[in-house]
Design an enzyme around this catalytic site. Structure first.
Site, PDB file in Angstrom:
ATOM      1  N   LYS A 156      -3.963   8.176  -3.050  1.00 28.15           N
ATOM      2  CA  LYS A 156      -3.648   7.046  -3.922  1.00 28.15           C
ATOM      3  C   LYS A 156      -4.117   7.392  -5.337  1.00 28.15           C
ATOM      4  CE  LYS A 156      -4.566   2.004  -4.123  1.00 28.15           C
ATOM      5  NZ  LYS A 156      -5.282   0.899  -3.433  1.00 28.15           N
ATOM      6  N   SER A 214      -2.170  -3.084  -2.229  1.00 27.55           N
ATOM      7  CA  SER A 214      -1.849  -2.267  -3.376  1.00 27.55           C
ATOM      8  C   SER A 214      -1.519  -0.806  -3.034  1.00 27.55           C
ATOM      9  CB  SER A 214      -3.021  -2.278  -4.363  1.00 27.55           C
ATOM     10  OG  SER A 214      -4.167  -1.673  -3.808  1.00 27.55           O
ATOM     11  N   SER A 259      -5.694  -4.045   0.933  1.00 34.35           N
ATOM     12  CA  SER A 259      -4.802  -3.059   0.309  1.00 34.35           C
ATOM     13  C   SER A 259      -4.518  -1.812   1.143  1.00 34.35           C
ATOM     14  CB  SER A 259      -5.362  -2.628  -1.046  1.00 34.35           C
ATOM     15  OG  SER A 259      -5.105  -3.613  -2.004  1.00 34.35           O
TER      16      SER A 259
END
Lengths: 93, 494
Positions: B80, B155, B179
């Site tokens: 990420k 997210s 997330s």
């Protein structure tokens, strides 16, 4: 939330907002604050606050000098630098 | 179909010299070329750096490097865009970081490399991990591989979509209010949020420091247990990391649920749940019972306050953490006559609407005159929420629930209404407030369109072994994790 002043809080937060953004964000935040009011109905008498789920106290390490980033590495991502320092606008006249 | 293997299958093949680390990486890169024009999971991929790592891994294999010493030898794993990877860009899905290049590796990146992994790619996310759909990314919206008119969750949407689309063998994300678990559920993969303090946060750009935790996305529970094991452990560079030994999570996968007690949360069985999600989770609970676990009802009476508590604590911490993006030491800058004007203009131009909303909300709840009414009260309610869980865990070994109230929603469906978006995190948020561990495993599909549904398993603090044992036994007795999104969804990739 009649006393929520978006202009004042955005200034505290150091975020420049356009008049249009102030209007839109202000309305959305009013809506969100309305929802958050819900918390007022929780009974928190004699309840201690939680800052961390597993509070650790006095996390220390031996005070030994270690190598760290070089000056050049620390400045590599700076938007403006000169003479090994970050450049900022004039603070004092 | 090399790119569809699990990590366990891939490492076995690499150890037997049936395939090389370079071939495994090339399979991922080829899949990225085929589908990422459509899915948009990756913000960037440094192919040369990845290939150099894969070549090095193959040399180690040739020299006799074994899966015992290096359990991820040659396995391509993507990150990420919130984790520092030395020499690689780091943007947090935001414009404010400009052309930032990480000066060091996050501890989790060091751990992955030490375990032999080929660490590559920057995966899309909601800006500063604030959002549930990746629509808040300043760069692109990632799409769900099961239905490209829908969001992948957030997210860590890029993390989930890339694993489900076969673009990497696993990915590493972060979870502040769901997330990892929410996008894993919506894309049909496994996602783990370890216990707070289990995994070092050094090198993770902070959103809400008392809630953030790093964890893996994988294709099955065994891979999730293996990766969590690699990522866990004390780190002196994170003062909230907890000095507790890491047990063998893979060793806990016995398949035996006899004697295990599972809790169903009374307060979660209320309206708002999609009927197909409800049916899938009910069937999963029956399946878990049939495997020998006992199911009882538990109560988390303060659940109704979780979303409000979270949006005070998380935004307060974010307003403080994101003060570092000031246009002076790194990232983009918009000049001003004095430092304060420079700060305000830089942040006004560099941050997106959701991040501005949350920083302003966090600034307000911490401001003079409102601190007690909002922030301090929220911290007290956090105590009540945490105590509810600790009390429930006196009765049960784990708690199960839906991960999300609905399957993946349409792009744009909730973008205009931030509060509706926040409420989609209702089942995942209290886990972070309590600091316990949680994960999502696939538990079925909606009928039409066919979209994945996730089962959330919540474990005691440092109860990962039990959580993985339950998840693994359930998974191995069901077909869901073996299903792939239809390639036809990805066929018109540009």
């Amino acid at each position: 939330m009649s006393d929520f002043n978006i202009h004042y809080i955005a200034k505290l937060a150091r975020i420049a907002l356009s008049p249009d953004e102030e209007q839109r964000l202000g309305a959305q935040l009013g809506h969100i604050l309305g929802y958050i009011e819900k918390l007022k109905s929780a009974d928190v008498t004699h309840v201690e606050p939680t800052a961390h789920a597993f509070p650790l106290v006095n996390v220390t390490r031996p005070d030994v000098v270690e190598s760290s980033m070089t000056n050049a590495e620390a400045l590599r991502n700076a938007p403006a630098h000169a003479g090994g320092l970050f450049v900022v606008p004039k603070i004092l006249d | 179909m090399l790119h569809r293997l699990t990590i366990s299958e891939l490492t076995r093949r690499i150890a037997r010299r049936e395939c090389s680390a370079v071939e495994a990486l090339d399979a991922c890169l080829a899949q990225i070329d085929r589908v990422d024009g459509q899915i948009k999971a990756f913000l960037s991929v440094d192919r040369d750096d990845a290939r150099a790592q894969a070549v090095a891994a193959d040399k180690e294999v040739a020299a006799g490097g074994s899966a015992v010493g290096k359990p991820l030898l040659g396995v391509p794993i993507a990150l990420k865009d919130v984790l520092a990877h030395k020499g690689q860009p780091l943007n947090c899905g935001s414009r404010i970081l400009g052309k930032f290049v990480s000066p060091y590796d996050a501890t989790v990146v060091t751990q992955l490399k030490d375990a032999g992994a080929v660490v590559f790619g920057r995966l899309n996310m909601d800006e500063f991990a604030m959002g549930s759909s990746t629509e808040n990314s300043a760069f692109q919206t990632t799409l769900n591989p099961w239905d490209t008119t829908r969001i992948p969750g957030g997210s860590s949407g890029g993390c989930a979509a890339s694993v489900s689309a076969g673009e990497c063998f696993a990915s590493i994300g972060s979870d502040t209010g769901g997330s990892i678990r929410q996008p894993a559920a919506l894309c049909g993969c496994v996602g783990v949020k370890p216990t707070y303090g289990r995994v070092s946060r050094f090198g993770l750009v902070a959103f809400a420091s008392s809630l953030d935790q790093i964890g893996p996305f994988t294709r099955d529970v065994r891979d999730a247990a293996l990766l969590t094991q690699v990522l866990s452990g004390y780190d002196r560079r994170d003062s909230t990391s907890i000095p507790q030994a890491v047990p063998s999570y893979v060793g806990s996968l016995t398949g035996d649920l006899r004697g295990m007690k599972i809790g169903l949360v009374k307060e979660f069985m209320v309206g708002g749940l999609d009927p197909e999600v409800d049916a899938a989770v009910t069937a999963a609970v029956r399946q878990i019972q049939s495997l020998g676990a006992e199911v009882v009802e538990v109560s988390l009476p303060h659940s109704e306050y979780a979303v409000a508590t979270y949006y005070i604590i998380a935004t307060a911490e974010a307003s403080s953490n994101l003060a570092r993006f000031d246009g002076i030491r790194y990232g983009a800058r918009v000049d001003g006559a004095d430092p304060m004007e420079l700060n305000s203009r830089t942040r006004g131009a560099g941050l997106g609407p959701e991040v501005k909303r949350r920083i302003i909300l966090g600034t307000y709840v911490l401001s003079s005159g409102y601190y007690d009414a909002y922030y301090l009260r929220a911290q007290k309610v956090r105590t009540l929420i945490r105590n509810d869980f600790l009390k429930a865990f006196e009765k049960v070994d784990a708690i199960v629930s839906p991960t999300t109230p609905t399957a993946a929603f349409k792009v744009g469906e909730k973008a205009a209404d931030p509060l509706q978006m926040y409420l989609s995190d209702i089942f995942t948020i209290s886990c972070n407030l309590s600091g316990i561990c949680g994960m999502s495993v696939p538990c079925g599909f909606t009928a039409s369109p066919k979209l994945p549904i996730g089962l959330q398993i919540l474990g005691k603090p440092f109860g990962e072994e039990t959580m993985f044992r339950l998840a693994h036994a359930y998974e191995q007795s069901t077909p869901w994790h073996r299903e792939w999104c239809p390639q036809s969804n990805l066929a018109n990739a540009s």
